[in-house]
Design a protein around this motif. Structure first.
Motif, PDB file in Angstrom:
ATOM      1  N   GLN A  27       0.830  -1.209   0.000  1.00 43.88           N
ATOM      2  CA  GLN A  27       0.000   0.000   0.000  1.00 43.88           C
ATOM      3  C   GLN A  27       0.865   1.260   0.000  1.00 43.88           C
ATOM      4  N   GLN A  59       1.250 -11.198  -3.186  1.00 35.54           N
ATOM      5  CA  GLN A  59       1.910 -10.206  -2.341  1.00 35.54           C
ATOM      6  C   GLN A  59       3.435 -10.236  -2.548  1.00 35.54           C
ATOM      7  N   SER A  76       7.095  -4.427  13.899  1.00 44.05           N
ATOM      8  CA  SER A  76       7.358  -3.992  15.271  1.00 44.05           C
ATOM      9  C   SER A  76       8.633  -4.591  15.857  1.00 44.05           C
ATOM     10  N   ARG A 106       5.423 -13.753  20.649  1.00 42.81           N
ATOM     11  CA  ARG A 106       4.064 -13.376  21.048  1.00 42.81           C
ATOM     12  C   ARG A 106       3.200 -14.600  21.313  1.00 42.81           C
ATOM     13  N   ASP A 136      -3.209  -8.192  16.567  1.00 44.98           N
ATOM     14  CA  ASP A 136      -3.559  -9.513  16.029  1.00 44.98           C
ATOM     15  C   ASP A 136      -5.054  -9.782  16.227  1.00 44.98           C
ATOM     16  N   LYS A 184      -4.035 -12.248  11.190  1.00 43.73           N
ATOM     17  CA  LYS A 184      -3.041 -12.309  10.105  1.00 43.73           C
ATOM     18  C   LYS A 184      -3.537 -12.820   8.768  1.00 43.73           C
ATOM     19  N   LEU A 198      -4.013 -10.152   6.147  1.00 39.52           N
ATOM     20  CA  LEU A 198      -2.965  -9.170   5.851  1.00 39.52           C
ATOM     21  C   LEU A 198      -2.357  -9.367   4.476  1.00 39.52           C
ATOM     22  N   LYS A 199      -2.886 -10.325   3.726  1.00 38.27           N
ATOM     23  CA  LYS A 199      -2.233 -10.645   2.458  1.00 38.27           C
ATOM     24  C   LYS A 199      -2.713  -9.770   1.316  1.00 38.27           C
ATOM     25  N   ARG A 200      -3.734  -8.975   1.586  1.00 38.06           N
ATOM     26  CA  ARG A 200      -4.261  -8.111   0.532  1.00 38.06           C
ATOM     27  C   ARG A 200      -3.287  -6.974   0.252  1.00 38.06           C
ATOM     28  N   VAL A 201      -3.229  -6.539  -0.990  1.00 31.41           N
ATOM     29  CA  VAL A 201      -2.327  -5.450  -1.346  1.00 31.41           C
ATOM     30  C   VAL A 201      -3.061  -4.111  -1.397  1.00 31.41           C
ATOM     31  N   GLU A 202      -4.366  -4.119  -1.053  1.00 33.65           N
ATOM     32  CA  GLU A 202      -5.142  -2.883  -1.041  1.00 33.65           C
ATOM     33  C   GLU A 202      -5.191  -2.307   0.375  1.00 33.65           C
ATOM     34  N   ARG A 203      -5.662  -1.073   0.449  1.00 32.11           N
ATOM     35  CA  ARG A 203      -5.764  -0.389   1.726  1.00 32.11           C
ATOM     36  C   ARG A 203      -7.203  -0.379   2.248  1.00 32.11           C
ATOM     37  N   PHE A 209     -11.123  -3.659   4.857  1.00 29.06           N
ATOM     38  CA  PHE A 209     -10.716  -4.481   5.998  1.00 29.06           C
ATOM     39  C   PHE A 209     -11.761  -4.537   7.121  1.00 29.06           C
ATOM     40  N   SER A 234       1.908  -6.074  17.051  1.00 32.74           N
ATOM     41  CA  SER A 234       2.324  -5.840  15.668  1.00 32.74           C
ATOM     42  C   SER A 234       2.046  -4.414  15.195  1.00 32.74           C
ATOM     43  N   ARG A 286       1.157  -3.508  12.296  1.00 29.48           N
ATOM     44  CA  ARG A 286       0.266  -3.540  11.124  1.00 29.48           C
ATOM     45  C   ARG A 286      -0.722  -2.373  11.102  1.00 29.48           C
ATOM     46  N   GLU A 287      -0.656  -1.587  10.035  1.00 35.49           N
ATOM     47  CA  GLU A 287      -1.580  -0.453   9.892  1.00 35.49           C
ATOM     48  C   GLU A 287      -2.947  -0.941   9.442  1.00 35.49           C
ATOM     49  N   HIS A 288      -2.998  -2.223   9.102  1.00 37.61           N
ATOM     50  CA  HIS A 288      -4.279  -2.839   8.769  1.00 37.61           C
ATOM     51  C   HIS A 288      -5.254  -2.695   9.946  1.00 37.61           C
ATOM     52  N   TRP A 319      -6.856   0.668   9.616  1.00 42.10           N
ATOM     53  CA  TRP A 319      -7.643   0.595   8.378  1.00 42.10           C
ATOM     54  C   TRP A 319      -8.945  -0.151   8.649  1.00 42.10           C
TER      55      TRP A 319
END
Lengths: 470, 195
Positions: free
Chosen positions: A40, A82, A129, A430, B22, B27, B30-35, B38, B81, B83-85, B88
């Motif tokens: 992204q 991906q 992280s 974790r 998480d 997880k 998280l494999k999508r390439v779009e923003r 979600f 994590s 992850r910005e997901h 989103w």
């Protein structure tokens, strides 16, 4: 000049702009990129017609999604896409990528040090992280989100407020047979899951000084599990010796000067921290977590606590939540907990010394009936080295599965996972709900403790295992 | 990015500590390439039963939380994590404001990049708001301009927030655009340190 901490020194040398009323603009020396948190960001660049400012300061790998069995045909089409997207983005923007076929491929926080990209005094970021791992070298390294990944790609900098500093001193000498993983799990269990929030931790003390670089990486890796975005250790001769001769380290006449500069980043004597914690190395025992956050751990000789044991209402609530998910009863001896899976790997514990420690325990023993145990090296380089040393044979003869490198069952984005309701002794970082698979129950331990659990089927003090078989 | 100035909405109460990213977005998504897109996976393992039906016991599936845009959470929200997901997914589901006694650092930062306002309030205030909102529809008004939170029954409190971050949200700014205005400084820095 007033004595300074390593964090202040690195900050002062990297602040591009310091203006009243806003964060500082911090220059980033090294940006590591992986397949999950970058697509992204690259798409954002394309949409706004921007470029990568310093492809030469950017390095990519694929690790989260890669299969650890057959790397030639990837059955998960979304994962495959991906990875292909990362390759295409690196090609388009001129970034070096250690793709799945590269001999350098591996977990991002394993290959950075391995290739000598990670160096003292650097500012290092990655959309992950566990970037705190690189702090072992005396670098200021922290995880960022995808918007920040895009920001660093476009500007090689980040707006950051100066962090608070915190010393965590591990005083005195360790007992025999205690590992770096036990140290960091003991620290987080003692001081809490978020005691580092808003701070950069510097680990100091005799017990830390005595650690190898790989052990230091294990400690710094889990700083984020205490809430600290970064954790580091001042560089010394151990750091310099590790880096000598690595690909991205300048060799020849410059090395001595380079090393001198690196060492100059070490915290000055008498420098003050905003906060300080001390733990006695002697009190640290082999650790096992029983709950669903990394602070919920005890010595293998203790028992599962009860909600009443929490020091605050929030902690009591956390214990109650965890016991339910983990299906554990207060008062149960840790040594009575039986496991079905063992995972040796992850950016915390997948380096050659971790594999050697686990192999020493596995050697001549057999994985217990009903236990599936797997070993996943942190990089292809570690895998080659382990095979040269015959560690793969030791593991296979004992009944462990020997896999290709990757993040694997630390977060189970690839096909490796723990089935619902089953327990795993894991060397990862974790023990969150569902981390290793929906309904999976994770117990964090060191590599030696994981191998001991594999051969006995339950948790045992690995030092007692030695006594029992001699 | 949509600016936030004043936001009024119903609260959703998530009375759990140390909610990690998480949990916010597992997880497998998280494999999508779009923003985008979600929100349907937000809190997936808690929100849905194994057969894909709604888990009626889950806090945000309660009738009182329907259409919630303000999330009330407990200590250390968003840990783990980077992850910005996670933001989103929260944003896509409809949350614009998150109120908790404490947040994990990376998550806290990620919120500002996505037009979500994370607010730290003292523990007792958060627990009081949770009590008010746990069984019935309970609306709050969040005024970022004046750093105030109020309800329609006389409750009012103030909150602290960094001016720079506040301004980003108020104006819905593109941070990269701002930074590029300082490109000459970055050039000069690189020249000076021979980077």
């Amino acid at each position: 000049m007033a004595p300074k901490t390593i964090v202040e020194k690195i900050w002062d040398r990297h602040a591009v702009l310091e203006e009243e009323g806003k964060p500082d603009l911090l220059y980033i020396d090294l940006h590591m990129v992986h397949e999950v948190t970058s697509p992204q960001a690259f798409e954002g660049l394309r949409l706004s017609g921007r470029n990568v400012r310093r492809p030469d300061r950017t390095f990519a790998t694929m690790d989260h999604n890669v299969p650890t069995q057959d790397r030639t045909s990837i059955s998960d089409m979304i994962a495959k896409k991906q990875m292909e997207t990362l390759s295409a983005n690196c090609e388009e923007f001129g970034i070096e990528v250690a793709d799945i076929d590269s001999p350098n491929n591996g977990i991002v926080h394993v290959i950075g040090p391995e290739l000598g990209l990670t160096q003292p005094g650097k500012t290092i970021v990655c959309g992950d992280s566990h970037t705190s791992t690189h702090g072992a070298f005396g670098a200021l390294a922290f995880g960022i989100g995808t918007s920040e990944v895009e920001h660093v790609l476009a500007t090689q900098s980040l707006w950051q407020s100066r962090p608070q500093t915190m010393e965590v001193r591990v005083e005195g000498r360790l007992q025999d047979g205690i590992t770096a993983k036990d140290i960091i799990l003991a620290i987080i269990s003692k001081f809490g899951v978020d005691f580092g929030t808003g701070h950069v931790i510097e680990y100091t003390g005799e017990a830390i000084r005595g650690l190898t670089m790989e052990e230091r990486m294990t400690i710094c890796n889990m700083s984020i599990e205490a809430g600290a975005r970064a954790g580091l250790i001042s560089p010394d001769q151990v750091t310099v010796d590790y880096l000598k001769g690595r690909r991205f380290v300048e060799e020849g006449g410059d090395f001595e000067a380079q090393a001198e500069q690196w060492l100059s980043y070490a915290t000055d004597e008498g420098a003050e921290y905003d906060a300080a914690y001390v733990i006695d190395a002697q009190e640290i025992e082999p650790m096992v977590t029983w709950g669903t956050n990394p602070a919920q751990g005890v010595s293998v000789h203790e028992t599962v606590p009860a909600p009443e044991d929490g020091n605050t209402p929030a902690e009591a609530k956390a214990i109650k939540q965890s016991l339910e998910y983990m299906d554990l009863t207060p008062g149960t001896k840790m040594t009575d907990i039986e496991i079905e899976h063992v995972f040796i790997g992850s950016c915390t514990n997948s380096r050659i010394s971790d594999l050697r420690e686990a192999a020493a325990v596995a050697n001549g023993r057999t994985v217990a009936t009903g236990v599936r145990a797997m070993v996943v090296p942190g990089s292809q380089e570690i895998k080659r080295r382990a095979e040269k040393e015959g560690l793969d044979e030791v593991f296979k003869n004992a009944g462990f599965e020997w896999r290709e490198s990757g993040c694997s069952m630390c977060l189970s984005m690839n096909p490796d996972f723990v089935p619902e309701g089953e327990r795993c002794a894991s060397t990862s970082n974790r023990n969150f709900e569902g981390r290793q698979g929906k309904g999976a129950r994770t117990h964090l331990v060191s590599p030696a403790m994981a191998a001991a659990a594999a051969v006995t089927g339950s948790f045992v003090d690995v030092r007692d295992l030695d006594k029992a078989t001699v | 990015m949509e600016p936030i100035v004043v936001h009024k909405g119903n609260v959703g109460v998530l009375n759990r500590v140390n909610v990690d990213t998480d949990q916010i977005i597992p997880k497998q998504f998280l494999k999508r390439v779009e923003r985008t897109g979600f929100g349907q996976f937000l809190f997936y393992d808690w929100r849905f039963n194994a057969d894909g039906s709604d888990n009626e016991d889950f806090e945000l599936n309660q009738p009182s939380a329907e259409g919630a845009t303000i999330l009330l959470a407990d200590h250390n929200f968003g840990c783990g994590s980077s992850r910005e997901h996670a933001p989103w997914a929260l944003d896509d589901y409809g949350f614009k404001v998150i109120i908790a006694p404490s947040f994990a650092d990376i998550f806290y930062n990620n919120c500002f990049k996505n037009g979500i306002l994370p607010i730290r309030l003292p523990e007792d205030e958060v627990y009081q708001l949770m009590e008010n909102g746990k069984d019935e529809v309970y609306e709050l008004t969040v005024d970022l301009e004046n750093q105030k939170i109020s309800d329609d029954h006389g409750f009012e409190t103030t909150f602290e927030i960094n001016d720079y971050l506040r301004n980003m949200l108020l104006k819905g700014l593109d941070e990269i655009g701002i930074t590029l205005e300082y490109e000459a400084h970055i050039d000069a820095y690189e020249k000076q340190v021979n980077a």
